[in-house]
Design a protein around this motif. Sequence first.
Motif, mmCIF file in Angstrom:
data_model
loop_
_atom_site.group_PDB
_atom_site.id
_atom_site.type_symbol
_atom_site.label_atom_id
_atom_site.label_comp_id
_atom_site.label_asym_id
_atom_site.label_seq_id
_atom_site.Cartn_x
_atom_site.Cartn_y
_atom_site.Cartn_z
ATOM 1 N N GLY A 1 -5.731 -10.563 -7.784
ATOM 2 C CA GLY A 1 -6.001 -10.185 -9.161
ATOM 3 C C GLY A 1 -5.019 -9.141 -9.668
ATOM 4 N N PRO A 2 -5.155 -8.733 -10.922
ATOM 5 C CA PRO A 2 -4.190 -7.810 -11.534
ATOM 6 C C PRO A 2 -4.286 -6.401 -10.961
ATOM 7 N N GLN A 3 -3.182 -5.672 -11.068
ATOM 8 C CA GLN A 3 -3.166 -4.260 -10.702
ATOM 9 C C GLN A 3 -2.365 -3.487 -11.752
ATOM 10 N N PHE A 4 -2.588 -2.183 -11.759
ATOM 11 C CA PHE A 4 -2.009 -1.308 -12.779
ATOM 12 C C PHE A 4 -1.262 -0.175 -12.087
ATOM 13 N N ILE A 5 -0.031 0.071 -12.537
ATOM 14 C CA ILE A 5 0.766 1.184 -12.018
ATOM 15 C C ILE A 5 1.232 2.039 -13.196
ATOM 16 N N GLU A 6 1.015 3.327 -13.096
ATOM 17 C CA GLU A 6 1.564 4.271 -14.073
ATOM 18 C C GLU A 6 2.704 5.031 -13.402
ATOM 19 N N ALA A 7 3.917 4.862 -13.902
ATOM 20 C CA ALA A 7 5.088 5.558 -13.363
ATOM 21 C C ALA A 7 5.426 6.727 -14.288
ATOM 22 N N LEU A 8 5.350 7.935 -13.755
ATOM 23 C CA LEU A 8 5.644 9.123 -14.547
ATOM 24 C C LEU A 8 7.151 9.312 -14.652
ATOM 25 N N THR A 9 7.631 9.442 -15.861
ATOM 26 C CA THR A 9 9.064 9.551 -16.092
ATOM 27 C C THR A 9 9.312 10.340 -17.379
ATOM 28 N N TYR A 10 10.571 10.398 -17.790
ATOM 29 C CA TYR A 10 10.930 11.155 -18.992
ATOM 30 C C TYR A 10 12.251 10.613 -19.529
ATOM 31 N N ARG A 11 12.298 10.341 -20.811
ATOM 32 C CA ARG A 11 13.573 9.909 -21.383
ATOM 33 C C ARG A 11 14.397 11.134 -21.755
ATOM 34 N N TYR A 12 15.685 11.084 -21.466
ATOM 35 C CA TYR A 12 16.546 12.231 -21.722
ATOM 36 C C TYR A 12 17.025 12.297 -23.171
ATOM 37 N N GLN A 13 16.856 11.209 -23.902
ATOM 38 C CA GLN A 13 17.307 11.139 -25.289
ATOM 39 C C GLN A 13 16.094 11.068 -26.211
ATOM 40 N N GLY A 14 16.353 11.082 -27.500
ATOM 41 C CA GLY A 14 15.294 10.882 -28.472
ATOM 42 C C GLY A 14 14.748 9.470 -28.386
ATOM 43 N N HIS A 15 13.763 9.181 -29.219
ATOM 44 C CA HIS A 15 13.158 7.844 -29.208
ATOM 45 C C HIS A 15 14.219 6.757 -29.381
#
Length: 359
Positions: free
Chosen positions: A264-278
Amino acid sequence: MSQQASKVKPRVADSTVATKSKARSNGEVNRPEEDSVIETQTLKDWYREMVLIRQFEEHARQAYQQGKIGGFLHLYIGEEAIAAVAISALKPEDNIVTHYRDHGHAIARGLDPKLLMAELFGRVDGVDKGRGGSMHFADVSKNFWGGYAIVGGHLTIAVGLALAAVRAKEKRVTIVFFGDGSTDSGQFYECLNLAALWKLPVIFMCENNQYGMGVAIQKASAVTEVYKKACMANIPAQQVDGMDVVAVHQVVSQVAEEVRQGGGPQFIEALTYRYQGHSVADPDRYRDKDRLEEWKQRDAIERVRRLLTGERDVKPDELAEIDAGVEAEIKEALAFAEASPVPDPATIYDSVYADPLVA
């Protein structure tokens, strides 16, 4: 706390969430040292892939600022480890669906940077013949079903692909990448619910870069640890340090195998950060610069570089050679894009409908 539990936040499949130490402000999650289990060549491959993604993005930004690329341009700088390593854990027959910040995922899947750059330039030799642009890279021959501009809307496509695989009795996994902003939309919950109800082979991969456009997650969502949202559908979920290639590899490899085997399905949350604006057009005045620097101190590319030179006896000259090879590849891609012709306006309606139309 056991070593296993400390690698990533726990899998959650109900509304009762175990209490764990909170990830640091720069996303770091403690884990045992397991770097030695990854082969040196694999680490070098990941290093090259991440450098290729970053250099592609840096040169695309310059081209955009020179007026050679139109529309919006959303860069993946800072988040490279997730796409590069997660996609390497998949099989060629697996499906990939992603959001509009899609350049890194396309490169990690093996799409030709020359065709991708030509697409950004709006040229006929682009991967979508110059008709898709930055947000719509796609190549069905690689089961890379595209970047999509509608926030959260592409999760429905991923669930559909997974359902098709089940009906065809194929052991394909579908992974869908999305940002934290997608998790506050209605279709997000609808997709989790149906995927769980039908036990579909989907990996929901949230790249939590802390911001939905210019809005901090704590100002938009009552639940800021996004993996906990999967409990509404009793989907096993966990949180991983998205700046740590070894941790990402460990989690995605394990989850992909479990999903492939019918779990069945699984969920992963990867913590990260973009170095630029949106996007490149975003002056990025709403984020704290000190916090950005905290994240940059844990840059995935530099961490792998230090691991290779400090613990694997890889000479700096060898990495410099990899860097030079990437630079040459990007220059070739830029030259290819510049030389490619613009689409003939007479073809504006081509590829809108099937040709010929089937009654």
